[in-house]
Design a protein around this motif. Structure first.
Motif, short mmCIF file in Angstrom:
data_model
loop_
_atom_site.label_atom_id
_atom_site.label_comp_id
_atom_site.label_asym_id
_atom_site.label_seq_id
_atom_site.Cartn_x
_atom_site.Cartn_y
_atom_site.Cartn_z
N ALA A 1 0.83 -1.21 0.00
CA ALA A 1 0.00 0.00 0.00
C ALA A 1 0.87 1.26 0.00
O ALA A 1 0.53 2.26 -0.65
CB ALA A 1 -0.93 -0.01 1.22
N ALA A 2 2.00 1.22 0.73
CA ALA A 2 2.91 2.37 0.75
C ALA A 2 3.50 2.63 -0.63
O ALA A 2 3.62 3.78 -1.06
CB ALA A 2 4.01 2.15 1.77
N LEU A 3 3.88 1.54 -1.34
CA LEU A 3 4.41 1.72 -2.70
C LEU A 3 3.36 2.30 -3.63
O LEU A 3 3.64 3.13 -4.49
CB LEU A 3 4.91 0.37 -3.24
CG LEU A 3 6.17 -0.20 -2.58
CD1 LEU A 3 6.46 -1.59 -3.13
CD2 LEU A 3 7.35 0.73 -2.82
N LEU A 4 2.11 1.87 -3.46
CA LEU A 4 1.02 2.37 -4.29
C LEU A 4 0.77 3.86 -4.04
O LEU A 4 0.36 4.59 -4.95
CB LEU A 4 -0.25 1.57 -4.01
CG LEU A 4 -1.47 1.86 -4.89
CD1 LEU A 4 -1.18 1.43 -6.32
CD2 LEU A 4 -2.69 1.12 -4.35
N PRO B 1 4.11 9.31 -4.59
CA PRO B 1 3.62 10.34 -5.52
C PRO B 1 3.93 10.00 -6.96
O PRO B 1 5.06 9.72 -7.33
CB PRO B 1 4.37 11.61 -5.08
CG PRO B 1 5.56 11.11 -4.34
CD PRO B 1 5.14 9.83 -3.70
N ALA B 2 2.89 9.96 -7.79
CA ALA B 2 3.05 9.67 -9.20
C ALA B 2 2.52 10.85 -10.00
O ALA B 2 1.35 11.18 -9.93
CB ALA B 2 2.27 8.40 -9.57
N LYS B 3 3.42 11.50 -10.75
CA LYS B 3 3.03 12.66 -11.55
C LYS B 3 1.98 12.28 -12.59
O LYS B 3 1.09 13.04 -12.90
CB LYS B 3 4.27 13.25 -12.22
CG LYS B 3 3.99 14.47 -13.07
CD LYS B 3 5.27 14.99 -13.67
CE LYS B 3 5.01 16.23 -14.53
NZ LYS B 3 6.24 16.75 -15.15
N GLU B 4 2.14 11.04 -13.13
CA GLU B 4 1.22 10.63 -14.17
C GLU B 4 -0.13 10.20 -13.62
O GLU B 4 -1.13 10.22 -14.33
CB GLU B 4 1.83 9.48 -14.98
CG GLU B 4 3.11 9.86 -15.73
CD GLU B 4 4.33 9.88 -14.82
OE1 GLU B 4 4.19 9.44 -13.66
OE2 GLU B 4 5.39 10.34 -15.26
N LEU C 1 -4.12 7.42 -8.41
CA LEU C 1 -3.57 6.18 -7.89
C LEU C 1 -2.89 6.40 -6.54
O LEU C 1 -3.00 5.57 -5.62
CB LEU C 1 -2.57 5.59 -8.89
CG LEU C 1 -2.03 4.19 -8.57
CD1 LEU C 1 -3.16 3.17 -8.55
CD2 LEU C 1 -0.97 3.79 -9.59
N ALA C 2 -2.19 7.53 -6.39
CA ALA C 2 -1.56 7.85 -5.10
C ALA C 2 -2.62 8.06 -4.02
O ALA C 2 -2.43 7.65 -2.87
CB ALA C 2 -0.69 9.10 -5.24
N VAL D 1 -5.53 5.72 0.89
CA VAL D 1 -6.68 5.08 1.53
C VAL D 1 -6.34 3.64 1.91
O VAL D 1 -6.70 3.17 3.00
CB VAL D 1 -7.90 5.13 0.58
CG1 VAL D 1 -9.07 4.35 1.18
CG2 VAL D 1 -8.31 6.57 0.31
N ALA D 2 -5.63 2.96 1.01
CA ALA D 2 -5.23 1.58 1.31
C ALA D 2 -4.32 1.52 2.53
O ALA D 2 -4.43 0.61 3.37
CB ALA D 2 -4.54 0.97 0.09
#
Length: 409
Positions: A68-71, A74-77, A81-82, A87-88
């Motif tokens: 969940a931490a990897l998910l 921060p993803a610019k694209e 998803l971040a 929430v996860a």
């Protein structure tokens, strides 16, 4: 919004510094701050959980929390998803904490990580919504497994929920500061974005104006209006230009006058500019002066506490501007001050936009046309030097031509 409200904001466009984006780019990204905080908190939770309950069940919960931490990184694209990842993280941390056994509440410190990320990136609302999800899950899970009367579970849950709430408030404040200090990904050049918004508003309001925004046209109209109540043989509108001098914006009358525009001289013009009061004089306002009977009137154009221009009137007779005429002329001039200041501001913005092109033209004139004219002048000088002594007519024509070339240069 009126054009009067836009004046100060448009002026700010002219002072935008090109170094600002580079300065702002040094501010850290909110998402990556939260990413670096996740790592030590995850290590803390791993240490607390494994030291109290090194079973396979604890390792399974920790593995799910790490995913969940990897998910949530921060993803610019994919910012959505971040958000799902945050929430996860909250769901896994709450469910893993509300379980029986020696590792009870060991994952609760990790709640600070997703709450911090939500506060930095999304603000206080996102952070407290996540915290609300955590409280609801802790309560539902505790009720389901009959843990709400367990003193350690209640104490740890309340403690870490309060800590997470404090982290949410601090993160929301820090995130707002970081967003102000750094351009967003959709707005890499905030100065130009601000300029676009202001100029769009300026264009909309300018189209609604009843008159023009050309300073010269406003000056001509003002002279026409004011000369109907204060007749004059010569008149002019002056505006500031810096360097302690005024410049002529508009003139009216048969003659073009060399007006005295120096502000450090003891003249009615300087007095009216500094005192912001009308000045009546019995002598000419021109540098060379005029013979005969003359009356002069100087009216300041004032907006707020600032003098934006002067109206100069001269009549070839004495007593042409008694107090009643001065009052009538001032009633015409005062409303025009704001129109003139607005036009001058608009002209200044337009000049800033075309300044680079003006400089290029100036360089071309200096390096091209001006030097070619100098060469023409040298050619005329050579022709004069080679004329025979009896060619008086040709000599006079060439000397006249040489004087004209000198004047043009």
């Amino acid at each position: 919004m009126t054009l009067h409200d836009l004046r100060g904001r448009v002026t700010a466009i002219a002072s935008l510094s090109p170094a600002a984006p580079a300065d702002r780019a040094t501010a850290p990204r909110p998402g990556w701050i939260a990413a670096w905080v996740r790592f030590p908190l995850l290590l803390l939770v791993v240490g607390l959980t494994v030291s109290t309950d090194p079973s396979w069940g604890s390792w399974a919960w920790l593995a799910v929390l790490a995913c969940a931490a990897l998910l949530a990184l921060p993803a610019k694209e994919s910012p959505r998803l971040a958000r799902v990842g945050r929430v996860a993280e909250v769901v896994v941390a709450a469910l893993a904490a509300a379980r029986t056994g020696p590792a009870i509440g060991s994952t609760l410190p990790y709640l600070a990580a997703p709450v911090l990320a939500a506060g930095l990136v999304g603000g206080a609302l996102d952070a407290f919504l996540l915290l609300g999800v955590a409280v609801a899950l802790l309560g539902a899970r505790g009720w389901a497994i009959d843990m709400l009367d367990h003193p350690d579970f209640v104490r740890l849950s309340v403690t870490w929920v309060v800590v997470a709430a404090v982290v949410a408030m601090v993160a929301a404040w820090a995130g707002r500061w970081l967003r102000m200090a750094r351009p967003t990904t959709s707005d890499p050049e905030p100065e130009y974005a601000q300029a676009t918004r202001l100029l769009t508003q300026l264009r909309t309001v300018a189209r609604q104006l009843p008159g023009t925004l050309d300073p010269g046209s406003i000056g001509d109209r003002l002279l026409d209006e004011i000369r109907t109540v204060a007749p004059s043989d010569r008149a002019a509108v002056l505006t500031g230009s810096g360097g302690g001098r005024l410049v002529v914006l508009s003139q009216a009358g048969l003659d073009r006058v060399d007006w005295e525009t120096t502000l450090d001289a003891d003249t009615p013009v300087a007095e009216a500019w500094l005192s912001q009061q009308p000045q009546v004089s019995g002598r000419s306002l021109a540098r060379t002066g005029r013979d005969g009977e003359v009356s002069a009137l100087v009216l300041p154009l004032v907006t707020g506490v600032r003098t934006v221009g002067l109206v100069l009137l001269e009549a070839d007779r004495t007593g042409a501007y008694p107090p009643t005429v001065v009052v009538a002329a001032r009633s015409v001039a005062d409303p025009a001050a704001l129109r003139l200041e607005t036009a001058l501001l608009f002209d200044d913005v337009r000049s800033i936009a075309t300044n680079e092109e003006r400089q290029r033209l100036a360089r071309e004139i200096h390096d091209g046309v001006a030097q070619e004219l100098v060469m023409v002048g040298y050619g005329i000088d050579n022709a004069l030097a080679q004329l025979p002594s009896e060619a008086d007519g040709s000599e006079r024509a060439l000397r006249t031509l040489r004087e004209e070339v000198t004047r043009v240069i």
